[in-house]
Scaffold this motif. Structure first.
Motif, short mmCIF file in Angstrom:
data_model
loop_
_atom_site.label_atom_id
_atom_site.label_comp_id
_atom_site.label_asym_id
_atom_site.label_seq_id
_atom_site.Cartn_x
_atom_site.Cartn_y
_atom_site.Cartn_z
N GLN A 94 0.95 -1.32 0.00
CA GLN A 94 0.04 0.06 0.02
C GLN A 94 1.08 1.25 0.22
O GLN A 94 1.97 1.19 0.81
N HIS A 95 0.70 2.28 -1.00
CA HIS A 95 1.12 3.50 -0.72
C HIS A 95 0.09 4.36 -0.14
O HIS A 95 -0.83 4.53 -0.35
N ILE A 96 0.87 5.30 0.89
CA ILE A 96 0.11 6.32 1.39
C ILE A 96 0.86 7.73 0.93
O ILE A 96 1.89 7.84 1.02
N SER A 97 -0.06 8.58 0.53
CA SER A 97 0.33 9.80 0.04
C SER A 97 0.94 10.48 1.22
O SER A 97 0.51 10.69 2.39
N SER A 147 4.98 6.63 -1.84
CA SER A 147 5.25 5.73 -3.10
C SER A 147 6.74 6.00 -3.53
O SER A 147 7.17 5.19 -4.50
N GLY A 148 7.36 6.82 -3.29
CA GLY A 148 8.84 7.32 -3.82
C GLY A 148 9.67 6.29 -3.81
O GLY A 148 10.45 5.72 -4.74
N GLY A 149 9.93 5.78 -2.52
CA GLY A 149 11.13 4.81 -2.30
C GLY A 149 10.93 3.39 -3.07
O GLY A 149 11.71 3.06 -3.86
N THR A 150 9.52 2.87 -2.65
CA THR A 150 9.35 1.42 -3.70
C THR A 150 9.29 1.59 -4.98
O THR A 150 9.71 0.68 -5.77
N ALA A 151 8.64 2.65 -5.70
CA ALA A 151 8.51 2.93 -7.05
C ALA A 151 10.17 3.02 -7.74
O ALA A 151 10.17 2.31 -8.57
N VAL A 152 10.97 3.83 -6.88
CA VAL A 152 12.22 4.00 -7.48
C VAL A 152 12.81 2.61 -7.35
O VAL A 152 13.61 2.29 -8.45
N TYR A 244 9.02 13.19 -12.40
CA TYR A 244 7.96 13.85 -11.71
C TYR A 244 7.05 12.42 -11.43
O TYR A 244 6.75 11.68 -12.41
N GLY A 245 6.43 12.34 -10.12
CA GLY A 245 5.69 11.24 -9.77
C GLY A 245 4.96 11.55 -8.39
O GLY A 245 5.23 12.38 -7.99
N ALA A 246 3.78 10.70 -8.27
CA ALA A 246 3.08 10.94 -7.12
C ALA A 246 2.32 9.27 -6.75
O ALA A 246 2.21 8.57 -7.80
N SER A 247 1.89 9.23 -5.44
CA SER A 247 1.24 7.85 -5.36
C SER A 247 0.20 7.78 -6.09
O SER A 247 -0.38 6.67 -6.32
N GLN A 248 -0.41 8.70 -6.82
CA GLN A 248 -1.78 8.81 -7.73
C GLN A 248 -1.33 7.94 -8.99
O GLN A 248 -2.04 7.87 -9.77
#
Length: 440
Positions: A94-97, A147-152, A244-248
């Motif tokens: 789960q990602h939390i903004s 979201s940043g850490g896991t996405a990267v 550029y990115g976001a949890s959305q």
């Protein structure tokens, strides 16, 4: 052009639009059938999935989805809300903004499919930067619920790079590990890059260009001026690439030309085969023209667990056509280094003040370590601004008043506001890692 998936990157607009429409129709139908939230949302708008026959239908018929809508749904059915379209046991993450606006945090449940699709999207930008399999990438973004850490991390693994996860270490230890392991790239915010450069110079006696093998800087989350980016590149002896990115699940990234090209801002290319990005005038909700600013509205096309349809991000960006970048990629995009939040803007004495304006004046000066600002209402209702500046130890006592005076003059000239600039009486809070967003 450094291609990652050439069929998508060189497709014509008609082909891309056809891909998007097919995926949007499938997503809308799926969300209506699987999610009580979207069924209520579309029924209230008097829209049935089969009515979406064009991209125009999609944008005209379906209302914008905002943070408040998601939070209200979560409050009634925590933690994921009725937007969730799969059983909870199908989720892997789960990602939390980040909740930087103070208005609550959205929760995005992710299946393995979702996680892989997000990694695929961000892998484009990291590949464009010149990363190759086996390259050591120093990652200062921590792996947390944001979201940043896991996405990267997932994206870098997809490219078969060697991730050096150093977020938990102090700054000096990070630098030593980067040298020990021969890091070719670093992933960090502009604010933390400056912290690291200062620590290398003052605590280790290093010249980063001489003492570290970094060639690629991957950065995100903060706006920056051209001069500031060039200053960071000079200090590190490396090229800056922004994403550029976001949890959305919205994404954009520089091509191989980078964040700054020929002294001008580069382009953060969208990925239209993976996301449907709208840039809308904040007041009229009509599409922004090229060269104009607007709010970023996103629909990730292959969401499985927690779809977001026409989600208005509250991010402010300037749209430009693919043709404005000479790289050859056919994706439109946003101007590099200028994406910000609408709620970052402060209205002072009737004038709009953006924090990045202060950054561009103060952080560009040699010898400035950090600064902090506050807007306060004085007696009689007058709004005053106080900026405190922290200098490096190497700045002489005689030079500091001169620099303070220059800052005051520059800020008044640019903003039209009289701003009280003073030297900080004690050390200011420092950014410990790249999750410590620069909200000075």
């Amino acid at each position: 052009m450094r291609s990652y998936s050439s069929p998508a990157e060189t497709a014509d607009r008609e082909t891309i639009a056809a891909w998007q429409l097919r995926k949007l129709q499938k997503l809308v139908q799926y969300s209506y059938e699987a999610s009580p939230f979207y069924r209520r949302w579309m029924d209230k708008a008097k829209v049935r999935p089969e009515q979406i026959k064009s991209l125009r239908d999609f944008s005209r018929a379906l209302p914008l989805l905002r943070k408040e809508d998601v939070l209200a749904d979560q409050a009634g059915a925590p933690p994921y809300g009725t937007r969730l379209t799969v059983p909870p046991e199908c989720l892997v993450l789960q990602h939390i903004s980040g909740g930087t606006s103070g208005r609550g945090q959205e929760v995005q449940g992710l299946t393995l499919h979702d996680r892989l699709q997000i990694a695929y999207m961000f892998a484009y930008g990291f590949h464009y930067s010149g990363l190759n399999p086996g390259d050591v990438v120093a990652m200062t973004f921590p792996i947390t619920t944001s979201s940043g850490g896991t996405a990267v991390y997932d994206s870098l693994q997809r490219l078969h790079t060697r991730v050096l996860p150093i977020a938990s270490y102090d700054t000096v230890t990070k630098l030593k590990l980067m040298r020990q392991h021969g890091a070719r790239a670093i992933l960090a915010t502009p604010a933390y890059l400056t912290v690291m450069e200062t620590a290398a110079r003052t605590q280790l006696g290093w010249d980063l260009v001489r003492d570290l093998p970094v060639e690629i800087i991957l950065t995100a989350t903060e706006a920056f001026s051209v001069d500031r980016a060039l200053s960071i590149e000079k200090a590190w002896g490396a090229k800056i690439y922004e994403w550029y990115g976001a949890s959305q699940r919205v994404g954009a990234a520089n091509c191989h030309l980078g964040a700054i090209h020929d002294g001008k801002r580069g382009l953060l290319h969208h990925f239209p085969h993976l996301e449907y990005v709208e840039t809308l005038n904040r007041d009229t909700q009509e599409p922004a023209a090229y060269g104009e600013e607007g709010e970023v509205v996103v629909t990730f096309l292959t969401s499985e667990a927690s779809p977001l349809i026409r989600f208005a991000t509250n991010d402010r960006a300037r749209l430009f056509p693919a043709s404005s970048c000479p790289c050859g990629i056919c994706f439109d995009g946003y101007e590099a280094g200028t994406i910000s939040r609408y709620d970052d803007m402060i209205k002072v004495r009737g004038l709009n003040l953006w924090p990045v304006t202060i950054d561009d004046v103060i952080l560009m000066a040699a010898g400035v370590r950090n600064y902090a600002g506050v807007v306060r209402r004085a007696d009689g209702g007058r709004e005053d601004i106080l900026i405190q500046v922290e200098f490096d130890a190497g700045v002489s006592a005689g030079d500091r008043p001169r620099m303070i005076g220059k800052f005051s003059e520059q800020l008044h000239s640019i903003t039209g506001l009289r701003i009280d600039v003073r030297e900080a009486a004690k050390p200011l809070p420092e950014f410990k890692d790249s999750e410590s967003k620069a909200r000075r």
